[in-house]
Scaffold this active site. Sequence first.
Site, PDB file in Angstrom:
ATOM      1  N   ASP A 159      -3.311   1.138   1.056  1.00 34.96           N
ATOM      2  CA  ASP A 159      -1.990   0.816   1.619  1.00 34.96           C
ATOM      3  C   ASP A 159      -1.803  -0.701   1.681  1.00 34.96           C
ATOM      4  OD1 ASP A 159       0.450   1.268   2.844  1.00 34.96           O
ATOM      5  OD2 ASP A 159      -0.373   2.417   4.519  1.00 34.96           O
ATOM      6  N   ASP A 211       7.641   6.742   2.629  1.00 35.33           N
ATOM      7  CA  ASP A 211       7.321   7.232   3.971  1.00 35.33           C
ATOM      8  C   ASP A 211       8.380   8.211   4.453  1.00 35.33           C
ATOM      9  OD1 ASP A 211       4.938   6.030   4.307  1.00 35.33           O
ATOM     10  OD2 ASP A 211       5.643   4.387   5.563  1.00 35.33           O
TER      11      ASP A 211
HETATM   12  C1  DGJ Z   1       2.254   3.362   5.698  1.00 38.56           C
HETATM   13  C2  DGJ Z   1       2.025   4.556   4.818  1.00 38.56           C
HETATM   14  O1  DGJ Z   1       3.043   4.675   3.879  1.00 38.56           O
HETATM   15  C3  DGJ Z   1       1.901   5.786   5.698  1.00 38.56           C
HETATM   16  O2  DGJ Z   1       1.798   6.948   4.918  1.00 38.56           O
HETATM   17  C4  DGJ Z   1       0.717   5.615   6.595  1.00 38.56           C
HETATM   18  O3  DGJ Z   1      -0.446   5.544   5.807  1.00 38.56           O
HETATM   19  C5  DGJ Z   1       0.860   4.362   7.429  1.00 38.56           C
HETATM   20  N1  DGJ Z   1       1.138   3.209   6.603  1.00 38.56           N
HETATM   21  C6  DGJ Z   1      -0.378   4.122   8.236  1.00 38.56           C
HETATM   22  O4  DGJ Z   1      -0.340   2.943   8.926  1.00 38.56           O
END
Ligand code: DGJ
Length: 711
Positions: free
Chosen positions: A457, A526
């Site tokens: 990430d 997300d």
């Molecule tokens: C952003 C990601 O896109 C989410 O799926 C998740 O992993 C969060 N970060 C965790 O902080």
Amino acid sequence: MPLITRSPDTGVWLLTTPRTSYALRIDETGAPCHVAWGPRLTPGEADALAAPFAEPSNSFEGRPAVGEELPVDGGTRYGPPSLQVRYADGSRAFEWEPAGHRVDDSVPACEELVLEFRDRVVPLSVALHYRVRADTDVIERWTVLRNDGDERVDLLRADSAAWTLPPLADYRLSHVTGQWSAETRLHRERLPHGETVLTSRRGITSHHANPWTMLDDGTADEDRGRVWSTALAWSGSWRITVQRTPDGRAGLTGGVGHEGTRVPLAPGEEFTTPVAAGLFTDGGFGAASRAWHAYVRTHVLRHADETAPVLYNSWEATGFDVDEASQLALAERAARLGVELYVVDDGWFGARRSDRAGLGDWTPAPDRFPDGLRPLSDAVHRLGMRFGVWVEPEMVNPDSDLYRAHPDWVLHLPGRPRSELRNQLVLNFARQDVADWAFGWLTRLVAEHRVDFLKWDMNRVFGESGWPGQEDGNDRLWTRYVHHLYGVLDRLRAARPELRIETCSGGGGRVDLGILARTDQAWTSDNTDAVDRLGIQQGFSQVYPARVMSAWVTDVPNQLTRLSVPLSFRFHVAMAGLLGIGGDLTRWSEEELAEAAGLVARYKEIRHLVQHGDQYRIGDPYGDGTSAVQYAAPDGSEAVVLAFRAGPRHGSPRVPLRLRGLPPGVRFRDTATGAVHHATVLTEYGLDVGLPSGDWASALIHLERVPETTR
Ligand code: DGJ
């Protein structure tokens, strides 16, 4: 037949792909000039298109603003330069002097043309690279710049390539815009006269734009029309300038960095731009997308032939509230559903109980994982699943042991604030010690905890982008950061060949051909609302294949939008990509778990089509009627249709879905109902999907070809 030839008469270089031609030549002034890009040409036909160099028609014109292979800032040129250099004496110019050429055909079914040049005054060399292959119409281009002198040169702009379109009656630009949780909104807009800049200044590819373009004459649709498209293999700041000139021409130039950044070249130093890929297709936007998908699967991804597993991810179920017992409870339920890869998301390390602390301290939190991650990893493996963890190697919370030990490791400008976003700062991956540190703990983590999968990430964009103490650091970091990021991923994959990696940046903030060459799939957004996902996935699919498009089924009401749609609809939307589950399974009823298990099993029956087949987009996902995505086996033996409809309007006509990509004259059987359909009827008259009434209805139809003998 060679893929690259040179005309003995005109000097035209002709690059040949299965269905297209690309031609260029070095003109009488020594500049590399565009000749043609479109349907296949013979060498003689390409020669006929090579117009001789013409002096400007009057004293207010210069060289044509569109039509050079890499327009430079120099001489009488006034369009946006692909290459703009500043020498030690402050002058800015480049004059093309040809210095040789070569064709490399050492790799089977692949040829590379290199055209070498130098400036006529300053020892700066430029090499234009073109790569064509026998199995794709995608042409890869890049540029290598080398400072052969003993004084520094600044590259104020060093694009990978410029692309020229043929004269068309009109021009339309397709591209995507977005924001966090609303990525890849597709736009098709008439190209305005002047310069249109698509860019990211954020240090990452960004949610806000994506480095690809499609241009057509305004008449192409999903099934018909000529489309010229390009995509940049770069995961940092980027800029593409699309130009429509007063005399009715169009072209574009694109590459690394945004305005104001520069790439310093010390004496003897070389800079290789990332690849810019170009593709001409005749068959509408659908054909363009399918050609990109095939290219990404064959030439960008390393493991595209593998079947991607159904995954479970804990993020929406537990947030930061992660511990061994609760993860195990979820893992047991996930295994019952048929999940094959269990991923523990954020919150398993250091003091990470919220987004305010712990980022950078990559050891399992002793209060939540007293014996480390190994007991959970072993339990997940015993349940028959692979084990994955979330990491964010490029970031640090100021409230962390890492930051207390290395406050100088972050991007910063001395004497200025260090602006936090999501309570975190960006580690300066341009620094070798930072990149080495990341590689070190990542390889240990993977080995010690038997990790099969990383969700990598990156949750904030650059700010106060400085690298104190390093000569030219503030300029160098934009490209070196990305090169080191690529380097860590490459080294990690070399050290752990079984490891698979998902790219994520707060959802789809870093999806591009560059990162996809080092990862195996991408977290799309997300936003897991299935209705919003229809549009996001439609935009994503313009260039990137379903083979990388990670999609989860989550709980309702959706955490972000509060919308509730049926479980089957949520599954069908996620089944159009790499199916994952992200709901809190401990709260799902036995009926929901049983329905989910059935849908996972169904996905496993059709995923070879989704992950490896040809994609067709049918209808408007937000229109009045039924829309669908269809995936067809390239050999015409099978297809799956995922059909969707919003709330029905009384009296709306029921328009059957005209399927695509099926061989005419044969018949297909619906594997669920046994109904037999003629392919010609399905494609010419359509399939009445018969969606149930009610809001957000969906269906999955799997069609298998009926063997000829039983007709
Ligand atoms: C952003 C990601 O896109 C989410 O799926 C998740 O992993 C969060 N970060 C965790 O902080």
